[in-house]
Scaffold this active site. Structure first.
Site, PDB file in Angstrom:
ATOM      1  N   THR A   1      28.805  42.889  26.014  1.00  0.00           N
ATOM      2  CA  THR A   1      29.511  44.106  26.419  1.00  0.00           C
ATOM      3  C   THR A   1      30.894  44.187  25.785  1.00  0.00           C
ATOM      4  OG1 THR A   1      30.604  45.133  28.316  1.00  0.00           O
ATOM      5  CG2 THR A   1      30.216  42.800  28.486  1.00  0.00           C
TER       6      THR A   1
ATOM      7  N   TYR B   1      32.888  40.535  35.513  1.00  0.00           N
ATOM      8  CA  TYR B   1      31.719  40.959  34.746  1.00  0.00           C
ATOM      9  C   TYR B   1      31.901  40.589  33.261  1.00  0.00           C
ATOM     10  CZ  TYR B   1      28.720  44.022  32.020  1.00  0.00           C
ATOM     11  OH  TYR B   1      27.834  44.488  31.093  1.00  0.00           O
TER      12      TYR B   1
END
Ligand code: UDP
Length: 322
Positions: A114, A138
């Site tokens: 990501t 995250y």
């Protein structure tokens, strides 16, 4: 046979479909905690959690050549509240998968990373060599997984491609599968909820950022372009004996206001837009420099923001019976 973890989810199911169109056999591994069984319309299905020791049964049953690892938790806000949950599912469970891959001699791994691994970018557009300084659990869980992959590859007989997604959006043009999160937190489906009157309005999370219209800028990429990149990454691993990391974005940024305007244009619906507080952990701009993946993998995105919104709108009308 390609093993797809999280193949009942949004990006995993679109990639599963694309792999079948390209002639590859797949087995989806998903525990259906977030995904949908009716998104698994192609290939085999095995209901397992990636952290389970029983997962070895899948490796025993199928002749697996490569793993595409989509299964993960993806909500930044939730990760701040429950960091352990994110480190366990996104990092620790990946180690279980790696252990089994090693044991069964599976040497190709494609990882869903990501843009959140960069944190607040030092410069825009973002190149892969920028410092990785994730600012939320995250992003951190994906960052340490990338590090584990790098160390594994250094040992030899194992290569990986890490794809750092920017903002995945849009849906299958045949309307067979699409974006469905519970709860939904992503901008485009929320705007479309406002368009159909399921929500009273759409909130803009801050309009005082240092951007031309004050709202955050993101790089939206169609899920089919993401899927195509996974196939190209697999073919790269089949032909080159090396690992690599690529940004996966269109290289074009759109502000929240621009996305709302595009949704109004595509849907022909008007709805209320309200300005709300900033959301924690949102950098002002995230735009990919995607020249590396374009050059190395010959990948070119096919869909712009209008196509992204058109396909998302088609799906949104379908699931809401409009
Ligand atoms: N956003 C917004 N209102 C919403 C949801 C999102 O203004 O109801 C903004 C968010 O702050 C970010 C952009 O839209 O700048 C994209 O957010 P999303 O959650 O879709 O993806 P993320 O960038 O977090 O991966």
């Amino acid at each position: 046979m390609i093993l797809i973890t999280g193949g009942a989810g949004y990006i995993g199911s679109h990639t599963n479909k694309a792999l079948h169109k390209a002639g590859y056999d797949t087995v989806v591994v998903d525990d259906l905690s977030k995904g949908y069984e009716n998104f698994i319309k192609w290939g085999n299905f095995e209901n397992y959690n990636t952290g389970s020791s029983d997962l070895r049964e899948v490796f025993e049953k199928y002749d697996i050549d490569a793993v595409m690892h989509f299964a993960a938790f993806i909500s930044v806000g939730e990760s701040v509240e429950f960091p352990q949950k994110y480190f366990k599912n996104n990092y620790k469970n990946t180690l279980n998968l790696l252990k089994l891959m090693r044991e069964f001699g599976v040497d190709k791994f494609i990882f869903s990373s990501t843009a959140a691994v960069y944190g607040n970018p030092q410069k825009i557009p973002i190149t892969e060599d920028q410092d990785l300084k994730p600012i939320n659990p995250y992003g951190h869980s994906k960052f340490i997984t990338e590090k584990a992959l790098q160390r594994e590859a250094e040992k030899g007989d194992f290569n990986y491609v890490s794809l750092r997604y920017f903002n995945a959006a849009g849906c299958d043009f045949d309307g067979e599968i699409g974006e469905l999160h519970d709860p939904e937190t992503h901008l485009i489906p929320l705007i479309l909820d406002a368009a159909i009157g399921k929500r009273e309005s759409i909130s803009i999370f801050g309009d005082d950022y240092d951007t031309p219209d004050g709202t955050c800028i993101r790089d939206y990429i169609h899920v089919n372009d993401l899927a195509d990149a996974h196939i190209k990454a697999y073919e790269y691993l089949c032909s080159e004996n090396e690992s690599n990391v690529f940004n996966l974005g269109n290289g074009e940024g759109y502000s929240v206001r621009e996305v709302i305007d595009m949704c109004k244009k595509v849907t022909g619906c008007d709805f209320e837009v309200v300005v709300d507080e900033r959301r924690d952990g949102d950098p002002a701009r995230l735009i990919a420099d995607s020249s590396k993946i374009r050059e190395k993998l010959g990948w070119t995105p096919q869909y712009d923001l209008s196509k992204i919104v058109e396909s998302a709108w088609m799906w949104h009308k379908k699931i809401n019976s409009i």
